[in-house]
Design a protein around this motif. Structure first.
Motif, PDB file in Angstrom:
ATOM      1  N   GLU A  43      57.248  94.835  25.351  1.00 55.28           N
ATOM      2  CA  GLU A  43      56.498  95.735  26.210  1.00 55.28           C
ATOM      3  C   GLU A  43      55.054  95.777  25.703  1.00 55.28           C
ATOM      4  OE1 GLU A  43      56.230 100.491  27.467  1.00 55.28           O
ATOM      5  OE2 GLU A  43      57.738  99.805  26.031  1.00 55.28           O
ATOM      6  N   VAL A  44      54.092  95.547  26.584  1.00 52.15           N
ATOM      7  CA  VAL A  44      52.684  95.568  26.199  1.00 52.15           C
ATOM      8  C   VAL A  44      52.082  96.903  26.611  1.00 52.15           C
ATOM      9  CG1 VAL A  44      50.425  94.497  26.492  1.00 52.15           C
ATOM     10  CG2 VAL A  44      52.483  93.070  26.392  1.00 52.15           C
ATOM     11  N   ILE A  45      51.540  97.630  25.639  1.00 54.57           N
ATOM     12  CA  ILE A  45      50.896  98.916  25.892  1.00 54.57           C
ATOM     13  C   ILE A  45      49.421  98.775  25.515  1.00 54.57           C
ATOM     14  CG2 ILE A  45      50.857 101.376  25.360  1.00 54.57           C
ATOM     15  CD1 ILE A  45      53.795 101.152  24.522  1.00 54.57           C
ATOM     16  N   GLU A  46      48.564  98.776  26.521  1.00 50.45           N
ATOM     17  CA  GLU A  46      47.131  98.580  26.270  1.00 50.45           C
ATOM     18  C   GLU A  46      46.467  99.895  25.894  1.00 50.45           C
ATOM     19  OE1 GLU A  46      43.191  96.481  28.286  1.00 50.45           O
ATOM     20  OE2 GLU A  46      44.962  96.906  29.526  1.00 50.45           O
ATOM     21  N   THR A  47      45.586  99.827  24.898  1.00 50.62           N
ATOM     22  CA  THR A  47      44.788 100.982  24.493  1.00 50.62           C
ATOM     23  C   THR A  47      43.325 100.712  24.833  1.00 50.62           C
ATOM     24  OG1 THR A  47      44.488 100.095  22.250  1.00 50.62           O
ATOM     25  CG2 THR A  47      46.363 101.584  22.617  1.00 50.62           C
ATOM     26  N   GLN A  60      40.870  88.659  19.797  1.00 48.95           N
ATOM     27  CA  GLN A  60      41.831  88.899  18.736  1.00 48.95           C
ATOM     28  C   GLN A  60      43.097  89.567  19.262  1.00 48.95           C
ATOM     29  OE1 GLN A  60      38.649  89.638  18.801  1.00 48.95           O
ATOM     30  NE2 GLN A  60      37.627  89.325  16.825  1.00 48.95           N
ATOM     31  N   VAL A  61      42.916  90.542  20.146  1.00 47.35           N
ATOM     32  CA  VAL A  61      44.062  91.247  20.724  1.00 47.35           C
ATOM     33  C   VAL A  61      44.897  90.292  21.572  1.00 47.35           C
ATOM     34  CG1 VAL A  61      44.745  93.138  22.261  1.00 47.35           C
ATOM     35  CG2 VAL A  61      42.839  93.447  20.669  1.00 47.35           C
ATOM     36  N   TYR A  93      54.117  95.948  21.923  1.00 45.15           N
ATOM     37  CA  TYR A  93      52.851  95.492  21.363  1.00 45.15           C
ATOM     38  C   TYR A  93      51.769  96.448  21.837  1.00 45.15           C
ATOM     39  CZ  TYR A  93      48.681  92.677  20.504  1.00 45.15           C
ATOM     40  OH  TYR A  93      47.446  92.241  20.074  1.00 45.15           O
ATOM     41  N   VAL A  94      51.057  97.060  20.887  1.00 42.41           N
ATOM     42  CA  VAL A  94      50.100  98.120  21.196  1.00 42.41           C
ATOM     43  C   VAL A  94      48.707  97.706  20.731  1.00 42.41           C
ATOM     44  CG1 VAL A  94      49.478 100.534  20.817  1.00 42.41           C
ATOM     45  CG2 VAL A  94      51.898  99.879  20.947  1.00 42.41           C
ATOM     46  N   GLY A  95      47.737  97.737  21.645  1.00 42.99           N
ATOM     47  CA  GLY A  95      46.358  97.414  21.269  1.00 42.99           C
ATOM     48  C   GLY A  95      45.516  97.166  22.497  1.00 42.99           C
ATOM     49  N   GLY A  96      44.222  97.071  22.291  1.00 41.40           N
ATOM     50  CA  GLY A  96      43.347  96.805  23.418  1.00 41.40           C
ATOM     51  C   GLY A  96      41.878  97.063  23.074  1.00 41.40           C
ATOM     52  N   PRO A  97      41.011  96.727  24.006  1.00 37.64           N
ATOM     53  CA  PRO A  97      41.340  96.145  25.304  1.00 37.64           C
ATOM     54  C   PRO A  97      41.948  94.748  25.177  1.00 37.64           C
ATOM     55  CG  PRO A  97      38.967  96.540  25.077  1.00 37.64           C
ATOM     56  CD  PRO A  97      39.579  96.946  23.819  1.00 37.64           C
ATOM     57  N   CYS A 136      51.343  96.757  16.191  1.00 39.44           N
ATOM     58  CA  CYS A 136      50.004  97.187  16.598  1.00 39.44           C
ATOM     59  C   CYS A 136      48.980  96.106  16.291  1.00 39.44           C
ATOM     60  CB  CYS A 136      49.621  98.486  15.890  1.00 39.44           C
ATOM     61  SG  CYS A 136      50.648  99.893  16.362  1.00 39.44           S
ATOM     62  N   ALA A 137      47.981  95.998  17.169  1.00 40.25           N
ATOM     63  CA  ALA A 137      46.985  94.936  17.057  1.00 40.25           C
ATOM     64  C   ALA A 137      46.083  95.091  15.846  1.00 40.25           C
ATOM     65  CB  ALA A 137      46.142  94.860  18.322  1.00 40.25           C
TER      66      ALA A 137
END
Length: 341
Positions: free
Chosen positions: A212-216, A191-192, A182-186, A245-246
């Motif tokens: 797996e959480v990948i923060e952007t 919403q994220v 899962y990709v997104g951020g903050p 992706c978020a």
């Protein structure tokens, strides 16, 4: 000195009150007088002083709209729909973007408050809504956009992002994918966070699946491209076999990284990819992008409708409304493979 209403009245041989009626209530004036006053206005180049009129009325005909990122087509589409609905009610939308920065959001709220806007629609950056609540209690209608405020004193319009996150990951798991990123951020953005919660709920229901959480730092194409580059540097066995992706901008960046010259990952053969929002660019990507669609036109129009309803009530007697729309899965080639547009 500019041309005044008195100048128009003198030129048209009518009273200042008649000129005011022509401008504000022309049905009270005979057609011939309206024509004579309008001719004087055109001849003199008179421009009405809306600022003074708004001060007398105590409220303008402008509505403030503050979004997280005006560069995101999702918010652009919401703003366009809000403009259409507002125009049907003789209102004008003033748009600001917070860039996911709470201080910028606060500055816009202060500016719109100083301008005595008819009402305010905000997609909040964080959970501190004290400034907006103070505005609401003083009589300025406030509607939260893309945020469910059920149980609070605010009107709001939102989409069930938890359901949307679950829908996306259910789709990936249904295709046999088990190592999901899962990709997104903050991650502090509501919403994220909600889309992540939905993804986690879907993963929990599938034996052997992992998330797996990948923060952007931002929800941008550039941030997504950086994640795509990082995934390509991993050994194939250490990569996820699907990425959620978020939003679509992040997904477009991941896809760009995978498909640019020298890219080592094939979509969807090696990694399935799905975004969120279903912006126009999703369907026209080099590999058409699967996405979770949000009803942007309904969100924008409903926000204005809620604002109008709140404006007609006393802030102390108004019962807030909090519609929550359901998202929709749009599956394309980035998860289903070639031949699916």
């Amino acid at each position: 000195m500019g041309v005044s209403m008195r100048d128009v009245a003198t030129a048209a041989s009518v009273s200042v009150g008649t000129v005011s009626n022509v401008l504000n209530s022309p049905d009270k004036v005979s057609p011939s007088t309206v024509a004579r006053v309008q001719a004087a206005i055109d001849s003199l180049g008179f421009v009405r002083n809306d600022a003074a009129r708004q001060l007398r009325a105590g409220r303008s005909r402008c509505v403030g709209l503050v979004v997280l990122d005006v560069g995101n087509p999702f918010f652009t589409d919401i703003a366009r729909a809000a403009e259409r609905e507002a125009g049907d009610h003789d209102l004008t939308v003033l748009l600001g973007t917070s860039d996911e920065d709470a201080s910028r959001e606060s500055a816009y709220v202060d500016t719109f408050d100083e301008q005595r806007v008819f009402g305010l629609m905000v997609s909040p950056v964080g959970d501190d809504l004290g400034r907006l609540d103070a505005l609401r209690r003083r009589g300025t209608p406030v509607v939260l956009v893309d945020r469910d405020a059920t149980g609070s004193p605010f009107d709001s319009v939102a989409v069930d992002d938890i359901a949307g996150g679950r829908m996306a990951v259910d789709h990936l798991c249904g295709l046999g994918r088990r190592r999901i990123a899962y990709v997104g951020g903050p991650l502090t953005l509501r919403q994220v966070a909600d889309r992540r919660r939905g993804a986690e709920a879907a993963i929990a229901a599938v034996p052997g699946a992992s998330l797996e959480v990948i923060e952007t730092p931002t929800l941008s194409v550039l941030a997504g491209r950086g994640v795509g580059d990082e995934l390509q540097r991993r050994r194939p066995a250490e990569r996820p076999d699907a990425v959620f992706c978020a939003n679509d901008l992040v997904a477009m960046g991941v896809l760009q990284s995978f498909t640019m010259m020298g890219g080592s990952v094939r979509v969807p053969e090696d990694i399935s990819l799905i975004g969120y929002d279903d912006i126009d660019f999703a369907r026209s990507a080099v590999v058409p992008l699967s996405s979770i669609r949000q009803p942007t036109a309904r969100i924008g129009a409903t926000a204005v409708e809620l604002l109008l309803a709140a404006a007609s009530d006393s802030p102390h007697r108004h019962t807030p409304s909090n519609p929550v729309f359901q998202p929709q899965l749009v599956a394309r080639a980035s998860t289903l493979g070639a031949g699916h547009q």
